[in-house]
Design an enzyme around this catalytic site. Structure first.
Site, PDB file in Angstrom:
ATOM      1  N   GLY A 152       0.825  -1.204   0.000  1.00  0.00           N
ATOM      2  CA  GLY A 152       0.000   0.000   0.000  1.00  0.00           C
ATOM      3  C   GLY A 152       0.855   1.248   0.000  1.00  0.00           C
ATOM      4  O   GLY A 152       2.043   1.212   0.317  1.00  0.00           O
ATOM      5  N   CYS A 153       0.237   2.358  -0.331  1.00  0.00           N
ATOM      6  CA  CYS A 153       0.978   3.614  -0.426  1.00  0.00           C
ATOM      7  C   CYS A 153       1.475   4.060   0.948  1.00  0.00           C
ATOM      8  O   CYS A 153       2.663   4.329   1.136  1.00  0.00           O
ATOM      9  CB  CYS A 153       0.118   4.689  -1.084  1.00  0.00           C
TER      10      CYS A 153
END
Lengths: 349, 349, 349, 349
Positions: A152-153
């Protein structure tokens, strides 16, 4: 010169998908052979994204596994939560390589996934099979595999800022607090009042407080690296800008460590990794300094008054936090140099 | 109807000063009789601030104590650090009431001031005399005095979010971590590369990490309220927007407390105070919801997993964090209703 | 002191409606007695607009003419195109005063309305009855009437910049070209990809080129003032900001006229009107200089090289371009001072 | 493979210079061998531009012609107005190729230059020698020369939108009005109140009305292409965004021409030129659709009501309006493919 690999992108009309197109167009060993969208198949992709006019003239394909199989060798899944859980296994069974940019295969426990994502999890077999592609930490595990779950970011920015210190035992994992901020593109292209310009411009707000689905992803990695269960406080905020993530990370230092100690630890840890840059003593990075690039920049401040270290880590959420790291993982998977097609400079200003 | 009080504003060409003008123009009991600037005396203020055209036709006065004394009853000092330390005593000696918006009289210790502000401190006598005007906490102490030190923007947002819990002993003061964010107007009208549009637009960055001069101000109040010395971690960030401060505050909860418990504690604490609004369970405020107004909005999230509470507090830095609270303090000082001239709605969107 | 007038606002959950609430709350002669929404009746308005917490505790009413009649004396219609065409006549028949902020009654010809708005027009009788409330031009016609059509945002900025010169015959109406720009709030609160933050931030674009429904409104007024049919080129653009409209207007000057001549002509024309401010020679206004206020600021540049004048006119689209001018029209309609409740300073910065 | 050419960049610490670095780093036939700054020689360039950390480790050189001669074959001048007038001749005399990004050699008349730029002009000999590098119009003239004057940002967007129609005689040159808008980076890195974030954010303003130094540049080209003297009205505005220029251009159409006619004329004119993209009927481009790229996108709307055509042309001011077109000119000068090193996709969102 080897034959280029053929790549399909499912979810081409989202921000992650369209950034994959931008990056792969510059990749010397990749041909984009299918851009895919479940919502608007049959339409030229440039209709919805005029910036691609005369660059990508392709029409969007439907999500059709045999078609994908006939056109591609590797598939990027840039789909909303819940889609890849079903689709990735079919693509793998069809003999394709898969890099999943969604969150569907990041958590090893289906139960935990269901709790935080509110979607039905993928089958355990595939959760187990997916290699978590935090490139600078687990790059070796990625090499040669067929199925990668792209981080994920927020976890990318956060974990790159935390892993060396946690692994070295320099900070107390129980004290970790992460205050993370993201540009609005992180919320995707789907319309919502929160992302309506007049509502979020000249605004700053926290959201999903203590409820964000990236919490268990961060804890899973920290627990593995710390060798003990780690529970963290992690808060996400929206910043009135398009791109960029910043994590300000707090933890109590174990023993006596200076800024220089941390700099050296991190420089050593990331030695030879082209996309992590450690700032000199006294400096922390702003998000603009990595804008449009695959870099993650990190700075430190140890505070003797409080005994805590403050770690600041920044990425471009669309590049290093999604499409860029996916390409980096493709490179690792294929045995290419990890920076292939990614060695460009941040856009400034 | 009583005679209006005559007000002078030193530093009228800064953002704090010009906002004082906007607010005082709406105040029923105040006449602005002198707008003062050391840099451009003799020039109409509207030359540099065309939004004031035909509204304020005054020419800027020089900083001249006898002149101020002849024209005003109360003086607002919206000056850079180091100026009020000398000027305020002179104005007080001349028999004027003084509300200092700068940081020169917030810290009771000259030594601590010098360490964090890098300026020569004011005389101890005046440091002792200045009443710290955090209106919702120390409003009673402000009533009737002649000399008020207006709190800093970050401390206002932060302390209003912390004081009730600290005073009640519900959180462990040693665990407090404050992650604060501000719009760029907080840095004032002085030119700098950091505030150059092309550098800070589409950017988010931490600054003065572990070095911000608002740290000792926050600790001074928390220590007083906790009845013990409190040391905190406090980080400031710039957000690419003009106005707004948000503090995300973390602390370990002592005992078992729910969101509802916190809501009730805070609602009780701020009962009757018109400018603090507590959000309902599950909601935290964004900065835009107080934009242009004197409100401070606060929300909570207690996390059973970590045993911590996350407190989110927002203000408009130019209003509640500077000019608005100064007017509120004037009201309290004069014995007027605390909301006089300030009872307007946030501007949305 | 007279009894306050009771006001209802239909379309309270749009930006025009919510701004009416902000302004009317400060108005000494108005009580808001009903906030009305067809989409979410029964819900507290502060649920969707947290900035109104503890300020407006009302629940939204449904659109119900007898209910409105029982609660209000005057109704503001801040509704999408096509709604007021039906609703206004009913409210007028019920004996209410009506100020319509939508475009449904601005054009005197139903046929022209239908061509540009693509909605069924209101009955001719009511189109004829509605008084076009461009306050600084037709203020005298507004006095004492029951039904006002409030001008559009772009026409307000544009016409205030043009009418004096057109009426005086100083410019050739056939040469008028208007290049107008608006902040994104002008597009309302309805979701669209165009107004999605990540799409319009760091973007500037023209829209509805040669097709905007404000074209016939501008031409109707210019034709009346010129005493001949006027056809204009008018282009609208979106600016990545929330509030503000700027019109840059071009026309060929008839005869020899200097900047000073224009300044004098306009100052004379707007003499005694508190909300139009003419800039001195050599200066043109930016939108921020009227932000949050009811002002319209205008500047000029006559170019001897080309024989053209460039006129720059700015307003806040939500205030002077909608809610503010509506309140100004209420004042005129009621015989109050035109600035009642509107005499506040622009918010700067 | 040929030896790469060695490039020096004077003015490396401005936005044009630093963008040249970004672009040339991706160029297969160029080595950056000297980054030059008159203000901070001896300092690593990454100190002031942290986004270049670990990418460009060079220290800034002083402006020293023999040193440049020893290190470089071609010199880019990204200097403020007035500098290149003296420096370029020296570099040319030393045998270097020169591409001047400043305005010093764009106007063929020194007198006109002095009038608009308020600087002493370059010697006539060099004004005559400089080839004006509007690549898609005068690309043939650029091939093989040693000295190129790179067009201004506004002229590039404007002229690419106008030249085909003017050359074809389809519009009346006397009626041309250009309303241009630019992101704030166009004003450079020098500090000014106009570019201070809190002043220009949420603001839109016209500047230098009828006085901008790009007016004579536009007229010089239009006059050449029209075969008669052309005088135009040209207005510049600042948009609260970092990058992007849009020109909205108005002119009266000669004869009967449809949108399709214009599309065909322009497509034919720009056939084979990779960086001009003509939008389909009914569409005009936004600046974001070329963000970070070397494209110029153009759209049309012919209005039968007024007999005018509206032409919308957009570029990224830092790329196509400065550094990108300079690289394109280098390519043409050297006989390379014009898109070498520039064939990348706009960054979206």
């Amino acid at each position: 010169m080897t034959q280029p690999i053929r790549a399909a992108i499912v979810g081409s009309t989202g921000y992650g998908g369209v950034e994959l197109i931008r990056l792969l167009l510059q990749h010397p060993h990749v041909d984009i052979t299918s851009v895919i969208s479940s919502s608007t198949p049959g339409v030229p992709i440039a209709n919805g994204f005029p910036h691609l006019n005369e660059i990508v003239t392709d029409t969007l394909d439907a999500v059709d596994v045999p078609l994908i199989r006939s056109k591609a060798d590797v598939v990027f899944l840039a789909t909303p939560a819940g889609v890849a859980a079903n689709l990735a296994p079919q693509l793998l069974e069809a003999g394709l390589k898969v890099i999943d940019i969604s969150g569907d295969f990041r958590l090893k426990s289906g139960e935990v996934y269901e709790k935080w994502y509110k979607h039905k999890p993928a089958a355990d077999e595939y959760l187990a099979k997916a290699v978590y592609g935090l490139a600078e930490v687990y790059g070796e595990e990625v090499k040669g595999v067929d199925f990668i779950s792209n981080p994920g970011c927020y976890p990318t920015a956060t974990l790159l800022g935390l892993v060396p210190a946690v692994k070295a035992g320099w900070i107390d994992p129980a004290t970790i607090i992460i205050d993370a901020k993201s540009g609005v593109s992180g919320a995707g292209r789907g319309l919502s009042l929160t992302n309506h310009f007049a509502e979020i411009n000249e605004n700053f707000l926290a959201y999903k407080v203590n409820k964000h689905q990236h919490i268990p992803e961060i804890e899973q990695v920290l627990s593995r690296e710390a060798g003990q269960e780690v529970i963290t406080t992690f808060t996400t905020h929206l910043v009135p800008m398009t791109r960029g993530i910043q994590s300000t990370i707090y933890a109590t230092v174990k023993g006596k460590r200076s800024d220089e100690d941390f700099l050296e630890l991190y420089r050593e840890f990331y030695k030879g990794r082209p996309f992590v840059r450690i700032r000199p003593k006294g400096k922390v990075p702003g998000t603009k300094e990595v804008w449009g690039s695959n870099y993650c920049d990190i700075g430190f401040s140890v505070d003797d008054r409080t005994g805590r270290v403050t770690i600041v880590s920044v990425i471009d959420n669309v590049v290093k936090g999604a499409a860029g790291q996916a390409v980096q993982n493709l490179n690792l998977m294929m045995g290419w140099d990890e920076a292939t097609g990614l060695a460009f400079t941040p856009v400034y200003p």
